[in-house]
Design a protein around this motif. Structure first.
Motif, mmCIF file in Angstrom:
data_model
loop_
_atom_site.group_PDB
_atom_site.id
_atom_site.type_symbol
_atom_site.label_atom_id
_atom_site.label_comp_id
_atom_site.label_asym_id
_atom_site.label_seq_id
_atom_site.Cartn_x
_atom_site.Cartn_y
_atom_site.Cartn_z
ATOM 1 N N ASP A 58 0.834 -1.206 0.000
ATOM 2 C CA ASP A 58 0.000 0.000 0.000
ATOM 3 C C ASP A 58 0.874 1.263 0.000
ATOM 4 O O ASP A 58 0.527 2.265 -0.629
ATOM 5 N N GLY A 59 2.010 1.209 0.701
ATOM 6 C CA GLY A 59 2.939 2.329 0.667
ATOM 7 C C GLY A 59 3.451 2.572 -0.745
ATOM 8 O O GLY A 59 3.601 3.726 -1.188
ATOM 9 N N TYR A 60 3.686 1.472 -1.464
ATOM 10 C CA TYR A 60 4.111 1.543 -2.862
ATOM 11 C C TYR A 60 3.025 2.175 -3.715
ATOM 12 O O TYR A 60 3.294 3.052 -4.546
ATOM 13 N N ARG A 61 1.769 1.773 -3.481
ATOM 14 C CA ARG A 61 0.659 2.316 -4.260
ATOM 15 C C ARG A 61 0.432 3.806 -3.965
ATOM 16 O O ARG A 61 0.149 4.599 -4.862
ATOM 17 N N GLU A 93 14.009 2.278 -1.846
ATOM 18 C CA GLU A 93 13.662 1.111 -2.664
ATOM 19 C C GLU A 93 12.271 1.259 -3.281
ATOM 20 O O GLU A 93 12.005 0.757 -4.376
ATOM 21 N N VAL A 94 11.380 1.973 -2.562
ATOM 22 C CA VAL A 94 10.045 2.218 -3.104
ATOM 23 C C VAL A 94 10.124 3.217 -4.251
ATOM 24 O O VAL A 94 9.449 3.069 -5.271
ATOM 25 N N VAL A 95 10.967 4.214 -4.091
ATOM 26 C CA VAL A 95 11.168 5.199 -5.168
ATOM 27 C C VAL A 95 11.627 4.496 -6.440
ATOM 28 O O VAL A 95 11.111 4.764 -7.530
ATOM 29 N N ASP A 96 12.581 3.591 -6.318
ATOM 30 C CA ASP A 96 13.075 2.840 -7.475
ATOM 31 C C ASP A 96 11.940 2.083 -8.156
ATOM 32 O O ASP A 96 11.844 2.058 -9.392
ATOM 33 N N SER A 97 11.084 1.454 -7.367
ATOM 34 C CA SER A 97 9.970 0.683 -7.918
ATOM 35 C C SER A 97 8.962 1.587 -8.626
ATOM 36 O O SER A 97 8.444 1.250 -9.696
ATOM 37 N N VAL A 98 8.707 2.751 -8.032
ATOM 38 C CA VAL A 98 7.769 3.703 -8.632
ATOM 39 C C VAL A 98 8.318 4.236 -9.956
ATOM 40 O O VAL A 98 7.578 4.356 -10.945
ATOM 41 N N ILE A 99 9.596 4.554 -9.980
ATOM 42 C CA ILE A 99 10.227 5.039 -11.217
ATOM 43 C C ILE A 99 10.119 3.987 -12.308
ATOM 44 O O ILE A 99 9.802 4.294 -13.468
ATOM 45 N N GLN A 100 10.366 2.744 -11.960
ATOM 46 C CA GLN A 100 10.263 1.649 -12.928
ATOM 47 C C GLN A 100 8.836 1.545 -13.464
ATOM 48 O O GLN A 100 8.624 1.391 -14.673
ATOM 49 N N TYR A 101 7.864 1.637 -12.566
ATOM 50 C CA TYR A 101 6.451 1.586 -12.971
ATOM 51 C C TYR A 101 6.126 2.725 -13.939
ATOM 52 O O TYR A 101 5.465 2.523 -14.965
ATOM 53 N N CYS A 102 6.580 3.935 -13.608
ATOM 54 C CA CYS A 102 6.301 5.102 -14.450
ATOM 55 C C CYS A 102 6.951 4.984 -15.826
ATOM 56 O O CYS A 102 6.372 5.401 -16.833
#
Length: 270
Positions: A58-61, A93-102
């Motif tokens: 949820d933090g990721y979302r 690590e969440v920032v990295d995942s969000v960037i990848q998603y974007c």
């Protein structure tokens, strides 16, 4: 330890988020995507590990939604989105995942960003390819993309575009400055606006400059008024000549002006 979902309800102020209750107590607010991802439902039994995973996802979302909201106002680069998420105190690590998603979903697209920015500068400003490249570099765009679109930008730098800038400078200074100083102003302005020195020098080849009589008259009067407070006669004339030549006025034009004005001193050198 087992945890039982006793209730899931839609939040009053945000229909895309839900309140999750565990064992009769409020546990957390969750995103609709989190709700679907874990297939959450009343009476579902969850472990400690499940709750941890739900919280992290949820933090990721939430971070994704923050990023998409930030991107909704204008195009952004990866660097800009990273800096924004860091300010929101999102874990690295969440920032990295969000960037990848974007990136995967083309919300962050450096190729599109560079092309769009190039078109904006060409169509709505008089700025040149050097500023274009410098700005993209500061925003973290890859050098290969910068080189590609800087070259395309340079192909759009027409003589009409340069002449328009040149004429603005001429109009501003033609009655205030000497021809030499105006030339320097034109070159300086073009470089400041993002055009290289070759383009600036070429621009001057198409311009025939002549010092305006009005410009010389104003400069002469102002200079004499200033210097006459400390000097007179031959010394005053020499000081006036020196000052006006430093401002780019021609020696012969200055001498003619001195003679026409009746300012004494030149004959003392004969």
């Amino acid at each position: 330890m087992e945890h039982k979902i006793t209730k899931i309800e839609v939040q009053k102020n945000n229909k895309d988020r839900f309140n999750l209750y565990i064992n009769g107590n409020f546990f957390a607010g969750i995103d609709a995507a989190t709700y679907v991802h874990f297939n959450l439902r009343k009476d579902l039994i969850l472990s400690d590990e499940d709750l941890k995973n739900i919280g992290e996802y949820d933090g990721y979302r939430v971070a994704i939604n923050n990023a998409l909201n930030y991107l909704s106002y204008k195009k952004r680069t990866e660097l800009e989105v990273r800096e924004y998420l860091n300010k929101c105190e999102v874990r690295a690590e969440v920032v990295d995942s969000v960037i990848q998603y974007c990136k995967e979903n083309k919300y962050i697209d450096h190729e599109d960003y560079a092309k769009s920015y190039m078109n904006t500068l060409i169509n709505t400003t008089d700025k040149g390819p050097v500023i274009f490249a410098q700005t993209l570099k500061q925003l973290g765009i890859e050098q290969s993309i910068i080189d590609k679109y800087q070259h395309q930008f340079e192909l759009h730098v027409t003589s009409e575009r340069i002449d328009k800038i040149t004429q603005k400078v001429l109009k501003k200074y033609e009655k205030k400055q000497s021809a030499k100083m105006i030339e320097q102003k034109v070159i300086q302005t073009l470089i400041q606006k993002g055009y290289n020195l070759d383009i600036a020098n070429d621009a001057m080849k198409n311009v025939k400059l002549k010092t305006s009589d009005i410009a010389l008259d104003k400069a002469f009067e102002k200079t004499v008024t200033r210097l006459a407070r400390k000097h007179e006669g031959f010394i005053l004339s020499q000081k006036v000549i020196q000052s006006l030549m430093q401002k780019g006025f021609q020696y012969d034009d200055i001498i003619t002006k001195i003679k026409d004005s009746g300012l004494s001193g030149r004959e003392e050198t004969d």
